[in-house]
Design a protein around this motif. Structure first.
Motif, PDB file in Angstrom:
ATOM      1  N   ALA A  93     -71.218  18.167  61.968  1.00  0.00           N
ATOM      2  CA  ALA A  93     -70.576  16.868  62.147  1.00  0.00           C
ATOM      3  C   ALA A  93     -69.381  17.021  63.080  1.00  0.00           C
ATOM      4  O   ALA A  93     -68.539  17.903  62.891  1.00  0.00           O
ATOM      5  CB  ALA A  93     -70.125  16.306  60.808  1.00  0.00           C
ATOM      6  N   ALA A  94     -69.305  16.161  64.076  1.00  0.00           N
ATOM      7  CA  ALA A  94     -68.260  16.296  65.097  1.00  0.00           C
ATOM      8  C   ALA A  94     -66.864  16.269  64.498  1.00  0.00           C
ATOM      9  O   ALA A  94     -65.994  17.042  64.907  1.00  0.00           O
ATOM     10  CB  ALA A  94     -68.414  15.176  66.136  1.00  0.00           C
ATOM     11  N   GLU A  95     -66.620  15.399  63.537  1.00  0.00           N
ATOM     12  CA  GLU A  95     -65.284  15.306  62.964  1.00  0.00           C
ATOM     13  C   GLU A  95     -64.928  16.555  62.162  1.00  0.00           C
ATOM     14  O   GLU A  95     -63.762  16.962  62.120  1.00  0.00           O
ATOM     15  CB  GLU A  95     -65.151  14.052  62.094  1.00  0.00           C
ATOM     16  N   ASP A  96     -65.915  17.175  61.522  1.00  0.00           N
ATOM     17  CA  ASP A  96     -65.658  18.426  60.804  1.00  0.00           C
ATOM     18  C   ASP A  96     -65.266  19.524  61.787  1.00  0.00           C
ATOM     19  O   ASP A  96     -64.375  20.336  61.517  1.00  0.00           O
ATOM     20  CB  ASP A  96     -66.892  18.856  60.015  1.00  0.00           C
ATOM     21  N   VAL A  97     -65.940  19.559  62.923  1.00  0.00           N
ATOM     22  CA  VAL A  97     -65.614  20.563  63.942  1.00  0.00           C
ATOM     23  C   VAL A  97     -64.223  20.304  64.497  1.00  0.00           C
ATOM     24  O   VAL A  97     -63.419  21.230  64.675  1.00  0.00           O
ATOM     25  CB  VAL A  97     -66.666  20.552  65.060  1.00  0.00           C
ATOM     26  N   ARG A  98     -63.910  19.049  64.779  1.00  0.00           N
ATOM     27  CA  ARG A  98     -62.585  18.706  65.294  1.00  0.00           C
ATOM     28  C   ARG A  98     -61.492  19.162  64.311  1.00  0.00           C
ATOM     29  O   ARG A  98     -60.497  19.755  64.707  1.00  0.00           O
ATOM     30  CB  ARG A  98     -62.469  17.202  65.518  1.00  0.00           C
ATOM     31  N   ARG A  99     -61.722  18.890  63.044  1.00  0.00           N
ATOM     32  CA  ARG A  99     -60.725  19.269  62.035  1.00  0.00           C
ATOM     33  C   ARG A  99     -60.550  20.785  61.969  1.00  0.00           C
ATOM     34  O   ARG A  99     -59.425  21.289  61.867  1.00  0.00           O
ATOM     35  CB  ARG A  99     -61.151  18.729  60.663  1.00  0.00           C
ATOM     36  N   ALA A 100     -61.647  21.519  62.048  1.00  0.00           N
ATOM     37  CA  ALA A 100     -61.565  22.984  62.019  1.00  0.00           C
ATOM     38  C   ALA A 100     -60.736  23.510  63.183  1.00  0.00           C
ATOM     39  O   ALA A 100     -59.903  24.413  63.020  1.00  0.00           O
ATOM     40  CB  ALA A 100     -62.962  23.590  62.042  1.00  0.00           C
TER      41      ALA A 100
END
Length: 228
Positions: A93-100
């Motif tokens: 998920a793009a937002e999960d990657v962004r948060r990481a």
């Protein structure tokens, strides 16, 4: 008296670092998203605790306002947080990657930049980053962690080349292997397969103590049985 900051404190490596620094006489500031879990460690080390989201610039600014309120120069700053997202590349998920990436890399930049401003004013200091083998080699189904740790390593190397000549020691510690934390021990059939957090903390302190004629910007640590 000099002070030290640790960002991303838990009950493993960062707790070992806090004890080492406290035993050296540093006034400690410990930052974490949840400070309730730090009560015992703070009482043991005499540290101040600050709730902080390391990926949020305003939160980091608030943290350094608390750091500035403690007497003495900021001598040591350690950035420990990271975020993992596992899974096949096409399912992430793009937002999960962004948060990481925000936690692992952008937060490191925010903390390091603010620490460097203060250390440059004093003409001395040490900034250390907790890295991982994922910052040297990317593993399958772990792209976001590799992205964050590669960025962290690049930040550390760039900072070292810029700041070493200005009197600020920057170090990146590659931890190649699992850390033996409370409740997390080696399997019976794999003795010595994990790193001892107290021994890792000793390595960090060696960087803090390192004479500027031999400053290292990166050190790798791994169990003696680990293959690499």
């Amino acid at each position: 008296m000099a002070k030290a900051l640790i960002v991303g404190v838990g009950d493993g490596l960062s707790a070992s670092l806090a004890r080492r620094l406290a035993n050296r006489g540093y006034d400690l500031v410990l930052a974490a998203r949840d400070t309730d879990k730090l009560a015992d460690l703070a009482a043991e080390t005499g540290a101040s605790t600050v709730a902080c989201d390391a990926s949020d610039p305003a939160s980091v600014d608030g943290l350094f306002e608390r750091v500035d309120a403690v007497d003495g120069p900021l001598a040591v700053a350690i950035y420990n947080p990271s975020a993992r997202v596992r899974g096949p590349l096409v399912e992430l998920a793009a937002e999960d990657v962004r948060r990481a990436l925000e936690v692992t890399a952008f937060g490191a930049f925010l903390t390091a930049q603010r620490a460097a401003v203060r250390m440059l004013d004093a003409g001395a200091g040490t900034i250390l980053f907790t890295g991982a083998s994922a910052g040297v080699k990317g593993y399958a189904k772990s792209a976001p962690f590799a992205m964050g740790k590669f960025a962290l390593r690049g930040l550390a190397q760039s900072m070292a080349r810029e700041l070493h000549p200005q009197g600020i020691h920057v170090g990146h510690i590659v931890i190649d292997g699992g850390i033996r934390n409370p409740g997390r021990e080696e399997p019976a059939d794999k003795p010595d397969s994990m790193l001892d957090p107290d021994r890792i903390a000793e390595t960090y302190m060696q960087l803090v103590d390192q004479d500027r004629s031999v400053w290292s910007w990166e050190i790798e640590v791994r169990p003696w049985v680990e293959t690499f």
